[in-house]
Design an enzyme around this catalytic site. Structure first.
Site, short mmCIF file in Angstrom:
data_model
loop_
_atom_site.label_atom_id
_atom_site.label_comp_id
_atom_site.label_asym_id
_atom_site.label_seq_id
_atom_site.Cartn_x
_atom_site.Cartn_y
_atom_site.Cartn_z
N PRO A 9 1.13 6.16 -7.43
CA PRO A 9 0.93 6.58 -8.80
C PRO A 9 1.24 5.51 -9.84
O PRO A 9 2.21 4.76 -9.69
CB PRO A 9 1.89 7.77 -8.96
CG PRO A 9 2.87 7.63 -7.86
CD PRO A 9 2.15 6.97 -6.74
N ASN A 10 0.39 5.49 -10.84
CA ASN A 10 0.52 4.61 -12.02
C ASN A 10 0.21 3.14 -11.73
O ASN A 10 0.17 2.33 -12.65
CB ASN A 10 1.91 4.74 -12.67
CG ASN A 10 2.15 6.14 -13.20
OD1 ASN A 10 1.32 6.65 -13.95
ND2 ASN A 10 3.21 6.78 -12.77
N ARG A 17 0.42 -1.56 -18.01
CA ARG A 17 1.68 -0.85 -17.82
C ARG A 17 2.87 -1.81 -17.77
O ARG A 17 2.98 -2.62 -16.85
CB ARG A 17 1.58 -0.10 -16.48
CG ARG A 17 2.82 0.64 -16.10
CD ARG A 17 2.74 1.11 -14.67
NE ARG A 17 3.98 1.80 -14.35
CZ ARG A 17 4.39 2.06 -13.13
NH1 ARG A 17 3.66 1.70 -12.09
NH2 ARG A 17 5.53 2.65 -12.92
N TYR A 22 5.82 -5.64 -14.60
CA TYR A 22 4.86 -5.60 -13.50
C TYR A 22 3.80 -6.70 -13.56
O TYR A 22 3.00 -6.82 -12.64
CB TYR A 22 4.17 -4.22 -13.48
CG TYR A 22 5.13 -3.08 -13.22
CD1 TYR A 22 5.87 -3.02 -12.04
CD2 TYR A 22 5.31 -2.06 -14.16
CE1 TYR A 22 6.76 -1.98 -11.80
CE2 TYR A 22 6.19 -1.01 -13.92
CZ TYR A 22 6.92 -0.98 -12.74
OH TYR A 22 7.79 0.05 -12.50
N ASN A 73 2.71 0.25 -1.40
CA ASN A 73 3.52 0.38 -2.62
C ASN A 73 3.34 1.82 -3.08
O ASN A 73 2.33 2.16 -3.70
CB ASN A 73 3.09 -0.60 -3.71
CG ASN A 73 4.01 -0.51 -4.93
OD1 ASN A 73 4.84 0.38 -5.03
ND2 ASN A 73 3.84 -1.44 -5.87
N ALA A 76 6.50 5.45 -7.68
CA ALA A 76 7.66 6.34 -7.85
C ALA A 76 7.87 7.27 -6.65
O ALA A 76 8.99 7.74 -6.42
CB ALA A 76 7.48 7.16 -9.13
N HIS A 79 10.77 6.89 -4.13
CA HIS A 79 12.13 7.41 -4.35
C HIS A 79 12.23 8.91 -4.14
O HIS A 79 13.32 9.47 -4.20
CB HIS A 79 12.57 7.06 -5.78
CG HIS A 79 12.24 5.65 -6.18
ND1 HIS A 79 12.77 4.55 -5.56
CD2 HIS A 79 11.36 5.16 -7.10
CE1 HIS A 79 12.27 3.45 -6.10
NE2 HIS A 79 11.40 3.79 -7.03
N ASP A 86 7.38 11.05 6.11
CA ASP A 86 6.98 11.67 7.38
C ASP A 86 5.64 11.10 7.88
O ASP A 86 5.45 10.91 9.08
CB ASP A 86 6.88 13.19 7.23
CG ASP A 86 8.26 13.85 7.17
OD1 ASP A 86 9.26 13.18 7.50
OD2 ASP A 86 8.33 15.03 6.81
N GLU A 97 6.73 -2.04 3.22
CA GLU A 97 6.92 -1.50 1.86
C GLU A 97 6.96 -2.66 0.88
O GLU A 97 7.68 -3.63 1.10
CB GLU A 97 8.25 -0.73 1.83
CG GLU A 97 8.63 -0.20 0.46
CD GLU A 97 10.01 0.47 0.44
OE1 GLU A 97 10.56 0.80 1.52
OE2 GLU A 97 10.54 0.63 -0.67
N HIS A 99 7.03 -3.85 -3.43
CA HIS A 99 7.18 -3.51 -4.85
C HIS A 99 6.98 -4.77 -5.67
O HIS A 99 7.41 -5.86 -5.26
CB HIS A 99 8.57 -2.94 -5.15
CG HIS A 99 8.84 -1.69 -4.39
ND1 HIS A 99 8.29 -0.48 -4.74
CD2 HIS A 99 9.55 -1.48 -3.26
CE1 HIS A 99 8.68 0.43 -3.87
NE2 HIS A 99 9.43 -0.14 -2.95
N SER A 101 8.26 -5.08 -8.81
CA SER A 101 9.58 -5.32 -9.40
C SER A 101 10.63 -5.23 -8.29
O SER A 101 10.31 -4.89 -7.15
CB SER A 101 9.86 -4.27 -10.48
OG SER A 101 9.98 -2.98 -9.90
N ARG A 106 17.18 -2.41 -11.14
CA ARG A 106 16.75 -1.51 -12.20
C ARG A 106 17.62 -0.25 -12.25
O ARG A 106 18.78 -0.31 -11.87
CB ARG A 106 15.26 -1.19 -11.99
CG ARG A 106 14.40 -2.45 -12.04
CD ARG A 106 12.95 -2.14 -11.84
NE ARG A 106 12.46 -1.24 -12.88
CZ ARG A 106 11.27 -0.61 -12.82
NH1 ARG A 106 10.47 -0.81 -11.79
NH2 ARG A 106 10.89 0.19 -13.80
N ARG A 110 16.22 4.23 -8.82
CA ARG A 110 15.22 3.43 -8.09
C ARG A 110 15.81 2.71 -6.88
O ARG A 110 15.12 2.08 -6.10
CB ARG A 110 14.55 2.40 -9.01
CG ARG A 110 13.69 3.02 -10.07
CD ARG A 110 12.92 1.98 -10.84
NE ARG A 110 12.59 2.47 -12.14
CZ ARG A 110 11.50 3.20 -12.44
NH1 ARG A 110 10.62 3.48 -11.51
NH2 ARG A 110 11.30 3.63 -13.66
C1 DQA Z 1 7.27 0.02 -8.16
C2 DQA Z 1 8.74 0.39 -8.42
C3 DQA Z 1 8.89 1.90 -8.59
O1 DQA Z 1 10.24 2.23 -8.87
C4 DQA Z 1 8.04 2.39 -9.75
O2 DQA Z 1 8.11 3.79 -9.86
C5 DQA Z 1 6.62 1.94 -9.63
C6 DQA Z 1 6.36 0.56 -9.24
C7 DQA Z 1 7.06 -1.50 -8.11
O3 DQA Z 1 6.05 -1.93 -7.59
O4 DQA Z 1 7.90 -2.26 -8.63
O5 DQA Z 1 5.69 2.67 -9.93
O6 DQA Z 1 6.88 0.55 -6.90
#
Ligand code: DQA
Length: 146
Positions: A9-10, A17, A22, A73, A76, A79, A86, A97, A99, A101, A106, A110
């Site tokens: 998401p996002n 953003r 980012y 990635n 959110a 978390h 699963d 995994e 990220h 950031s 942070r 997170r």
């Molecule tokens: C993120 C870190 C997450 O905490 C955040 O919710 C994101 C981006 C990152 O790529 O740094 O959406 O996954």
């Protein structure tokens, strides 16, 4: 090898953003760079983004059918999502995994990932290069196996 890059998401809002956190590259630019890097390394890259938890779960389930690895990635959902955890547990592929950031630098909420301990490894804090580092790991991993 076929490697999947899954963004949660996002992450479709990258570029607009919180660019100070980012970066200024859009998701499409990052994905295009990964496809190019993958081709240089001899691997096919398939990218997927969704804001919907269940769609990510279904994608991970299907990735196992003909894929060789996943760069994830989960945004959110990292978390919060037991469902994605699963799906990773059930998936026979190595999952890295990533990220952009560094979540450990942070907010406290997170710092907990429901995915890290079921993933092969974690790469965080290097902006769009986090994905490239994961991809080069996969390339080395599959080269060693050949
Ligand atoms: C993120 C870190 C997450 O905490 C955040 O919710 C994101 C981006 C990152 O790529 O740094 O959406 O996954």
């Amino acid at each position: 090898m076929k490697l999947y890059v899954i963004n949660g998401p996002n992450l479709n809002m990258l570029g607009k953003r919180e660019p100070e956190l980012y970066g200024v590259k859009t998701l499409l630019e990052i994905e295009n760079d990964l496809v190019e890097l993958g081709a240089d390394l001899g691997h096919e890259i398939k990218c997927f983004q969704s804001n919907i938890e269940g769609e990510i779960v279904s994608f991970i389930q299907n990735a196992g059918v003909e894929g060789n690895g996943i760069i994830l990635n989960a945004g959110a959902y990292t978390h919060t999502s037991i469902a994605i955890r699963d799906a990773v547990l059930c998936c026979s592929l190595p999952v890295v995994e990533v990220h952009l950031s560094n979540p450990h630098a942070r907010e406290v909420f997170r710092r907990r990932s429901l995915l890290s301990d079921v993933c092969r490894g974690v790469i965080a804090g290097f902006g769009w290069r986090s994905y490239c580092l994961a991809l080069t790991w996969f390339a080395d991993y599959y080269d060693d196996e050949r």
